[in-house]
Design an enzyme around this catalytic site. Structure first.
Site, PDB file in Angstrom:
ATOM      1  N   LYS A  28       0.820  -1.209   0.000  1.00  0.00           N
ATOM      2  CA  LYS A  28       0.000   0.000   0.000  1.00  0.00           C
ATOM      3  C   LYS A  28       0.864   1.275   0.000  1.00  0.00           C
ATOM      4  O   LYS A  28       0.418   2.316  -0.465  1.00  0.00           O
ATOM      5  CB  LYS A  28      -0.922   0.019   1.223  1.00  0.00           C
ATOM      6  CG  LYS A  28      -1.784  -1.224   1.429  1.00  0.00           C
ATOM      7  CD  LYS A  28      -2.992  -1.243   0.537  1.00  0.00           C
ATOM      8  CE  LYS A  28      -4.074  -2.235   0.908  1.00  0.00           C
ATOM      9  NZ  LYS A  28      -3.711  -3.650   0.960  1.00  0.00           N
TER      10      LYS A  28
HETATM   11  C1  LIG Z   1      -4.387  -4.765   0.547  1.00  0.00           C
HETATM   12  C2  LIG Z   1      -3.594  -5.994   0.458  1.00  0.00           C
HETATM   13  C3  LIG Z   1      -3.883  -6.985  -0.484  1.00  0.00           C
HETATM   14  C4  LIG Z   1      -5.077  -6.894  -1.410  1.00  0.00           C
HETATM   15  O1  LIG Z   1      -4.922  -5.882  -2.369  1.00  0.00           O
HETATM   16  P1  LIG Z   1      -6.209  -5.324  -3.162  1.00  0.00           P
HETATM   17  O2  LIG Z   1      -5.688  -4.192  -3.964  1.00  0.00           O
HETATM   18  O3  LIG Z   1      -7.170  -4.872  -2.090  1.00  0.00           O
HETATM   19  O4  LIG Z   1      -6.756  -6.435  -3.961  1.00  0.00           O
HETATM   20  C5  LIG Z   1      -3.035  -8.080  -0.560  1.00  0.00           C
HETATM   21  N1  LIG Z   1      -1.984  -8.219   0.271  1.00  0.00           N
HETATM   22  C6  LIG Z   1      -1.679  -7.287   1.205  1.00  0.00           C
HETATM   23  C7  LIG Z   1      -0.523  -7.507   2.100  1.00  0.00           C
HETATM   24  C8  LIG Z   1      -2.465  -6.143   1.326  1.00  0.00           C
HETATM   25  O5  LIG Z   1      -2.151  -5.224   2.246  1.00  0.00           O
END
Ligand SMILES: *Cc1c(COP(=O)(O)O)cnc(C)c1O
Length: 498
Positions: free
Chosen positions: A113
């Site tokens: 993120k």
């Molecule tokens: C948010 C997240 C995901 C999922 O990603 P999306 O964009 O919501 O599909 C997968 N792995 C981790 C570690 C995350 O923080």
């Protein structure tokens, strides 16, 4: 380049407006009318650039209302200010010929993120200035664990912004919770809710689209925005790393320019894999987008059958950031595949909110089938995938990446397709040390997450990120929790609104 609401084609905005608003008043998401096309030469050229330079060039094609000075400033503030521990923000690890892991967790919160949330505050404050608002932005976030912390780090002490984060009380890992409740900054608030992530996300969406709430905020000199992946300012930065990875695979000789790759993405809200879809539409030769889910496998079923049905049991898994039954960004994909038919999308999502289910047209089903391959891993399968990866390559993955690796093994077994692959690795193993240690065969018991981290270091040899080890001595600041019906009350009190 303009952005339309997926539920009302008369709502047509510049990127700055779309970023400020986050979500359309009709409940739709803003999606690009037309995507810019990159030539193979453009893409090959990125291989000789830094991540920030490539990002600036890609943004200049997507955010056409931004000046190049504005873009340069945003990109450099995010990717050249020392908040990532690697030179180019991401890292590509080649485990063997044809098997590449795209590590996206070298930012301040150790999850992917950060790739978007380190730049979103800059995009957002620039957008606010460009659209001529004099209001302060209040960013509301619903998090399944990683978004919340990444948004808090991105926005803390940002001038002209407040940030409030809601997380499911029992739905995040101990390390994730510690990261959030110890957050520093004078403009931040964190609150647990008694419910799961979908409750948090639904609550936030409701607050966003409530006209009376918006009016009250406005009287108080504030305007809401979103840092969730429903915001276009989150998605655009995620497209960059897929394009950049492809150019780097060429630069290091792993593939030749024009060769196809497969991409595997551990998926929850469908933001990351949608970014990979956009990269493909912009010109990266992607053969299959492989969608990996955990036991909350609503997307696996949907991509295979065209029926989206969230009326099912909700599982709490060892990959909590993917414990999601309502994948918001799917709406953007369906809008594109329907030929930007906002009436159709509005009716699908009205049906979803009434019955919890919809079925897409035969035409969309066949497009989904061409673009995607989907499967899921149970917790036990995820644990085996983590163990297999360690045994085969001495390489440690976290539980989310473990899901992706496990699904990729299933893909190989089902198809025999040996196209070179890029597997998105979305978190540091140190964010989920308990499950990772079990997978690696450790039978000891530990006092806390920090002891686990030390043990994981002994076994894996992977350095413990500073951002996690320093949590040990940070005092908690935010220990409150509310019912899901009380979220608005929390927002008002945190913002001092009567
Ligand atoms: C948010 C997240 C995901 C999922 O990603 P999306 O964009 O919501 O599909 C997968 N792995 C981790 C570690 C995350 O923080």
């Amino acid at each position: 380049m303009f952005y339309q609401s997926t539920r009302d084609s008369s709502v047509r905005l510049t990127s700055a407006e779309a970023i400020v608003r986050g979500i359309s008043p009709d409940g739709g998401l803003f999606a690009p009318e037309e995507l810019p096309k990159l030539s193979l030469d453009d893409i090959v050229g990125y291989g000789g650039m830094s991540y920030a330079e490539a990002a600036a060039d890609i943004f200049s094609r997507c955010l056409t209302d931004f000046t190049s000075a504005e873009i340069k400033n945003c990109v450099e503030s995010a990717y050249c200010s020392g908040s990532f521990e690697t030179e180019n923000a991401m890292e590509l690890k080649n485990l063997k010929k044809g098997l590449n892991i795209l590590e996206l967790w070298h930012g301040p919160t150790c999850a992917f993120k950060d790739m978007a949330l380190q730049i979103l505050p800059h995009l957002l404050t620039t957008s606010v200035r460009k659209t001529g608002t004099d209001k302060k932005v209040c960013v509301l976030v619903a998090t399944s664990g990683d978004t919340g912390k990444a948004a808090l780090e991105g926005f803390k002490d940002a001038p002209g912004a407040e940030i409030l984060v809601f997380y499911p009380e029992n739905g995040v890992s101990a390390m994730q919770k510690l990261q959030m409740i110890t957050q520093s900054g004078s403009n931040v608030g964190v609150c647990a809710i008694k419910g799961n992530f979908d409750d948090a996300q639904t609550g936030v969406k409701k607050i966003f689209t409530d006209k009376d709430v918006a009016a009250k905020l406005s009287e108080n000199g504030l305007v809401f925005s979103s840092a969730n992946s429903i915001n276009w300012g989150r998605l655009a930065p995620q497209i960059v790393y897929y394009i950049y990875s492809y150019s780097k695979l060429i630069a290091c000789g792993e593939i030749k320019a024009g060769d196809c790759i497969n991409v595997v993405v551990p998926t929850g809200n469908f933001g990351n894999i949608l970014a990979a879809y956009y990269a493909k539409q912009m010109g990266v030769p992607v053969k299959k987008l492989i969608c990996a889910s955990n036991s909350n496998n609503v997307l696996t079923d949907f991509l295979r059958t065209g029926v989206y049905d969230r009326n099912r049991r909700f599982y709490t898994t060892i990959s909590p950031s993917m414990d999601i039954l309502m994948s918001s960004n799917l709406e953007r994909l369906l809008w594109h595949l329907s030929g930007k038919n906002s009436d159709y999308i509005r009716s699908l999502f009205a049906e979803l909110s009434e019955t919890g289910r919809f079925e897409v047209s035969e035409d969309i089903k066949s497009q989904l089938c061409d673009l995607f391959w989907a499967d899921f891993c149970t917790d036990a399968e995820t644990v085996s995938a983590i163990r297999n990866t360690f045994e085969s390559y001495s390489y440690t993955v976290d539980t989310h990446t473990g899901v992706a690796v496990g699904v990729y093994e299933k893909y190989l077994a089902a198809t025999g397709d040996r196209t070179p692959v890029v597997i998105a690795s979305t978190a540091s193993p140190y964010k989920f040390p308990e499950a990772v240690l079990k997978a690696l065969g450790s039978e000891k018991s530990f006092r806390d997450e920090f002891e686990m981290a030390d043990e994981l270091f002994k076994i894996s040899g992977l350095a413990i990120p500073m951002a996690l080890s320093e949590l040990k001595t940070k005092p908690p600041r935010f220990t409150g929790s509310v019912e899901k019906s009380e979220m608005l009350g929390y927002v008002y009190s945190a913002l001092n609104i009567k």
